[in-house]
Design an enzyme around this catalytic site. Sequence first.
Site, mmCIF file in Angstrom:
data_model
loop_
_atom_site.group_PDB
_atom_site.id
_atom_site.type_symbol
_atom_site.label_atom_id
_atom_site.label_comp_id
_atom_site.label_asym_id
_atom_site.label_seq_id
_atom_site.Cartn_x
_atom_site.Cartn_y
_atom_site.Cartn_z
ATOM 1 N NE ARG A 130 26.080 -49.198 60.259
ATOM 2 C CZ ARG A 130 26.684 -48.141 60.793
ATOM 3 N NH1 ARG A 130 26.101 -46.959 60.742
ATOM 4 N NH2 ARG A 130 27.844 -48.272 61.380
ATOM 5 C CE LYS A 236 13.846 -64.193 41.561
ATOM 6 N NZ LYS A 236 15.200 -64.015 41.118
ATOM 7 C CG ASN A 254 19.189 -71.626 43.442
ATOM 8 O OD1 ASN A 254 19.774 -70.737 42.845
ATOM 9 N ND2 ASN A 254 18.685 -71.471 44.646
ATOM 10 C CG HIS A 261 26.250 -71.026 40.575
ATOM 11 N ND1 HIS A 261 25.536 -70.780 41.724
ATOM 12 C CD2 HIS A 261 25.716 -70.212 39.630
ATOM 13 C CE1 HIS A 261 24.606 -69.850 41.486
ATOM 14 N NE2 HIS A 261 24.698 -69.498 40.223
HETATM 15 P P1 NAD Z 1 25.206 -59.384 31.793
HETATM 16 O O1 NAD Z 1 24.748 -58.438 32.809
HETATM 17 O O2 NAD Z 1 26.665 -59.661 31.712
HETATM 18 O O3 NAD Z 1 24.675 -58.903 30.381
HETATM 19 C C1 NAD Z 1 24.991 -59.672 29.250
HETATM 20 C C2 NAD Z 1 25.639 -58.846 28.135
HETATM 21 O O4 NAD Z 1 24.639 -58.110 27.444
HETATM 22 C C3 NAD Z 1 26.658 -57.827 28.597
HETATM 23 O O5 NAD Z 1 27.716 -57.769 27.689
HETATM 24 C C4 NAD Z 1 25.878 -56.530 28.570
HETATM 25 O O6 NAD Z 1 26.691 -55.395 28.424
HETATM 26 C C5 NAD Z 1 25.013 -56.726 27.375
HETATM 27 N N1 NAD Z 1 23.754 -56.002 27.343
HETATM 28 C C6 NAD Z 1 22.901 -55.789 28.358
HETATM 29 N N2 NAD Z 1 21.767 -55.247 27.911
HETATM 30 C C7 NAD Z 1 21.924 -55.057 26.589
HETATM 31 C C8 NAD Z 1 21.081 -54.565 25.560
HETATM 32 N N3 NAD Z 1 19.817 -54.196 25.798
HETATM 33 N N4 NAD Z 1 21.574 -54.494 24.307
HETATM 34 C C9 NAD Z 1 22.842 -54.941 24.034
HETATM 35 N N5 NAD Z 1 23.652 -55.461 24.949
HETATM 36 C C10 NAD Z 1 23.194 -55.536 26.210
HETATM 37 O O7 NAD Z 1 24.506 -60.824 31.963
HETATM 38 P P2 NAD Z 1 23.025 -61.259 32.362
HETATM 39 O O8 NAD Z 1 22.809 -62.521 31.629
HETATM 40 O O9 NAD Z 1 22.064 -60.156 32.208
HETATM 41 O O10 NAD Z 1 23.150 -61.552 33.917
HETATM 42 C C11 NAD Z 1 23.955 -62.589 34.399
HETATM 43 C C12 NAD Z 1 24.264 -62.303 35.853
HETATM 44 O O11 NAD Z 1 23.056 -62.290 36.601
HETATM 45 C C13 NAD Z 1 25.154 -63.358 36.495
HETATM 46 O O12 NAD Z 1 26.166 -62.724 37.231
HETATM 47 C C14 NAD Z 1 24.225 -64.099 37.424
HETATM 48 O O13 NAD Z 1 24.877 -64.616 38.548
HETATM 49 C C15 NAD Z 1 23.251 -63.019 37.796
HETATM 50 N N6 NAD Z 1 21.940 -63.510 38.243
HETATM 51 C C16 NAD Z 1 21.442 -63.002 39.385
HETATM 52 C C17 NAD Z 1 20.208 -63.389 39.831
HETATM 53 C C18 NAD Z 1 19.614 -62.771 41.054
HETATM 54 O O14 NAD Z 1 18.584 -63.257 41.527
HETATM 55 N N7 NAD Z 1 20.196 -61.716 41.578
HETATM 56 C C19 NAD Z 1 19.461 -64.331 39.088
HETATM 57 C C20 NAD Z 1 20.006 -64.828 37.907
HETATM 58 C C21 NAD Z 1 21.259 -64.406 37.483
HETATM 59 N N1 GLY Z 2 17.733 -66.643 40.764
HETATM 60 C C1 GLY Z 2 17.464 -67.351 41.973
HETATM 61 C C2 GLY Z 2 16.757 -66.538 42.978
HETATM 62 O O1 GLY Z 2 16.511 -65.376 42.801
HETATM 63 O O2 GLY Z 2 16.446 -67.051 44.015
#
Ligand code: NAD
Ligand code: GLY
Length: 372
Positions: A130, A236, A254, A261
């Site tokens: 939880r 943010k 967004n 998406h």
């Molecule tokens: P990711 O986590 O897939 O990382 C991208 C790639 O880079 C991966 O292959 C990873 O292994 C590699 N990588 C990471 N750090 C590295 C480094 N320092 N050196 C070499 N390689 C490295 O992708 P992302 O772009 O970081 O995140 C995308 C995700 O985030 C999506 O699922 C999206 O929906 C989510 N997201 C969430 C929020 C939120 O508010 N929670 C906001 C925006 C995006």
């Molecule tokens: N990435 C959108 C949010 O955190 O609200």
Amino acid sequence: MTTASIADPLSLNVSLGERSYPIYIGAGLMDQGERLVSHLSGRQVMVVTNETVAAHYLERLTTALARADETLRIETLVLPDGEAYKNIEGVSRIWDALLEAGFNRRSTLVALGGGVIGDMVGYAAASYQRGISFIQVPTTLLSQVDSSVGGKTGVNHPLGKNMIGAFWQPRAVLIDTATLATLPQRELSAGLAEVIKYGFIYDRAFLEWLEQQLDALRRLDDAALATAIERSCAIKAEIVALDETEQGVRALLNLGHTFGHAIEAHMGYGAWLHGEAVGAGMMMAADLSMRLGFIDSEAVDRTRRLIERCGLPVSAPAEMSVEDFVSRMKLDKKNLDDRIRLILLQELGKACVHDQTPSAVLHDCIKEFPRC
Ligand code: NAD
Ligand code: GLY
């Protein structure tokens, strides 16, 4: 602005009452085990990462933790890499590892990696017994400027992006900007999508600064990166403090995401990077904003130029029909009462939530938008 250093990291705060937390920004912070240890809730720590990031940083992080406090019990879990693995099975592997280790409610998860790891680890933390503590150590530009801050956690569902999840805030966010040195160029571009998003929705001066500094950012210029990450996190943090659970202003974050998406889910998670889909999605949102009379063609051209200069797509996948877009956009989490709610540009630097787009206008916008 000076570049934050290991001795003197820049620190911002996400103000959420008793759930407030710091964001530390600086090169080399991963080696500051004491800083991480000061945010643990007990002595049990599990560092979760993926196989790519593990090869670069896992040993360094666990060594720093062990050096800072030799009484810690430190476990690690390495998941497969990729958006295609951001699903409930991945979270289940974290639950399994926690249970097998006998970890209790005072244990802490550390998310070491990009947004995929951060979102999954956050959701595992939100749901294990939880709710337990977690700390974000983001290693992509995208996760450093966006996903690690604000407490949106969760996983994808075959029918929709990020459809399963929870709001669960981390205890701290530790951004080691030096990790960007190993990030592939395509991933850097994806991260820039979320950086320029802040300029488009909230801060025209920042947008103009980005137009000037984009080449420096793509060259990984330390000072430019520090400024971009700090300003993005500050915006943010401000928005999240005003509207933690997205009842209002947080929806502006967004911009481009409703179109984006749809692209990610339709093309198969991972085919288009999240930031690439957001880049094309922001372009579609700008085009729609012009069709509705909010902005003029000059603003659209300026938007296109900046997105292109980031190395991001400004056209949509050739295989996606209007119906492919609309059916997925109807499932978006922002929608209320069957109306598609979109984030549109009122001007460069200012966005709004809009749910009155006539379907014929949306239809024409998608149909006539360039395809790649
Ligand atoms: P990711 O986590 O897939 O990382 C991208 C790639 O880079 C991966 O292959 C990873 O292994 C590699 N990588 C990471 N750090 C590295 C480094 N320092 N050196 C070499 N390689 C490295 O992708 P992302 O772009 O970081 O995140 C995308 C995700 O985030 C999506 O699922 C999206 O929906 C989510 N997201 C969430 C929020 C939120 O508010 N929670 C906001 C925006 C995006
Ligand atoms: N990435 C959108 C949010 O955190 O609200």
